[in-house]
Design an enzyme around this catalytic site. Sequence first.
Site, short mmCIF file in Angstrom:
data_model
loop_
_atom_site.label_atom_id
_atom_site.label_comp_id
_atom_site.label_asym_id
_atom_site.label_seq_id
_atom_site.Cartn_x
_atom_site.Cartn_y
_atom_site.Cartn_z
N ASN A 10 0.86 -1.19 0.00
CA ASN A 10 0.00 0.00 0.00
C ASN A 10 0.90 1.23 0.00
O ASN A 10 1.51 1.56 1.01
CB ASN A 10 -0.92 0.00 1.22
CG ASN A 10 -1.78 1.24 1.29
OD1 ASN A 10 -2.02 1.92 0.29
ND2 ASN A 10 -2.26 1.57 2.48
N LYS A 12 0.02 4.40 -0.41
CA LYS A 12 -0.58 5.62 0.11
C LYS A 12 -0.33 6.78 -0.87
O LYS A 12 -0.42 6.57 -2.08
CB LYS A 12 -0.08 5.89 1.53
CG LYS A 12 -0.23 4.64 2.42
CD LYS A 12 0.16 4.83 3.84
CE LYS A 12 -0.01 3.51 4.60
NZ LYS A 12 0.29 3.65 6.03
N HIS A 96 -9.40 1.53 5.05
CA HIS A 96 -8.11 1.67 5.74
C HIS A 96 -8.25 2.67 6.88
O HIS A 96 -9.03 3.63 6.82
CB HIS A 96 -7.04 2.15 4.74
CG HIS A 96 -5.66 2.07 5.29
ND1 HIS A 96 -5.11 3.05 6.09
CD2 HIS A 96 -4.68 1.13 5.14
CE1 HIS A 96 -3.88 2.71 6.41
NE2 HIS A 96 -3.60 1.56 5.85
N GLU A 98 -6.54 5.08 7.84
CA GLU A 98 -6.29 6.48 7.49
C GLU A 98 -7.52 7.09 6.81
O GLU A 98 -7.80 8.29 6.99
CB GLU A 98 -5.05 6.57 6.60
CG GLU A 98 -3.79 6.26 7.36
CD GLU A 98 -2.61 5.85 6.48
OE1 GLU A 98 -1.55 5.54 7.06
OE2 GLU A 98 -2.76 5.86 5.24
N GLU A 169 -5.51 -4.76 10.75
CA GLU A 169 -4.43 -3.80 10.96
C GLU A 169 -4.61 -3.07 12.28
O GLU A 169 -5.39 -2.12 12.37
CB GLU A 169 -4.42 -2.76 9.84
CG GLU A 169 -4.04 -3.29 8.48
CD GLU A 169 -3.71 -2.15 7.54
OE1 GLU A 169 -2.59 -2.11 7.04
OE2 GLU A 169 -4.58 -1.28 7.33
N GLY A 175 2.66 2.15 10.54
CA GLY A 175 3.66 3.19 10.40
C GLY A 175 4.44 3.49 11.66
O GLY A 175 5.23 4.44 11.70
N SER A 215 3.32 -2.29 10.13
CA SER A 215 4.78 -2.38 10.32
C SER A 215 5.32 -3.75 9.89
O SER A 215 6.11 -4.38 10.60
CB SER A 215 5.15 -2.07 11.77
OG SER A 215 4.78 -0.74 12.10
#
Length: 251
Positions: A10, A12, A96, A98, A169, A175, A215
């Site tokens: 991914n 982003k 996701h 985000e 996730e 991240g 991660s």
Amino acid sequence: MMRIPIIAGNWKMHKTVTEAVDFVNQVKDQLPPADQLQTALAAPTLCLVPMVQAAAGSPLKLMAENCYCKDAGAYTGETSPYALYQAGIHHVLLGHSERRKYFHEDDDLINQKVGAALRNGLCPIVCCDDTMARRIAADDQIHWAVNRILADLKGLSTEDICKVTVAYEPSWAIGSGQSADPNQAEEGCYLIRQTISDMYGEDVANNVRVLYGGSVTPENTGAMMAQADIDGVLVGTDSLDSRTFLEIVNH
């Protein structure tokens, strides 16, 4: 039916069109056969069509990072699932953390997007997460993730659910450089599969792929994918470098 593992990157909001095409050319001839391991990249919409063209004839699949819940209309700035499919994109990342955090997407909207994607021939990878705070405070993050799956997949037919992949996730791992350990990741993926089993039956649940994301690195990929209910990984930062991505794919 045997679940074919999948490793998906991914990106982003990273890479220009030129950088994206260069990346595809660097990796496309070094990937495992698709009947052994499926490899995919979720890239910014602007990059997708040139990447599809560059990847032609290779095992690499391209994914959209998002789509809207309508096929067309006055929705400035959104991406049509119908247009994605017509452009040769067959997978889309939805829900996701985000998107939920920064763009305030809720489970109802994500459920609508999942339906629109399936209606247009796209196979969704639906993300669910939890929070470290919930784990520390009440050790209930898995229950929250399970409730999210119930909402995001609501109303899907048995035929449709078999086209969906779920990515677990933990939000605190995305991240952060701090991955869940393999046992934590397996626990989350196992309970997601059990939730799908409660909704659709054990046979259907055993055909749905469940991924771990957060991660992911070359060092922890093998341990994650050795778990019984983890069918692959969703890779963030380490998918941006072609050498690191290939290390993960060929772990």
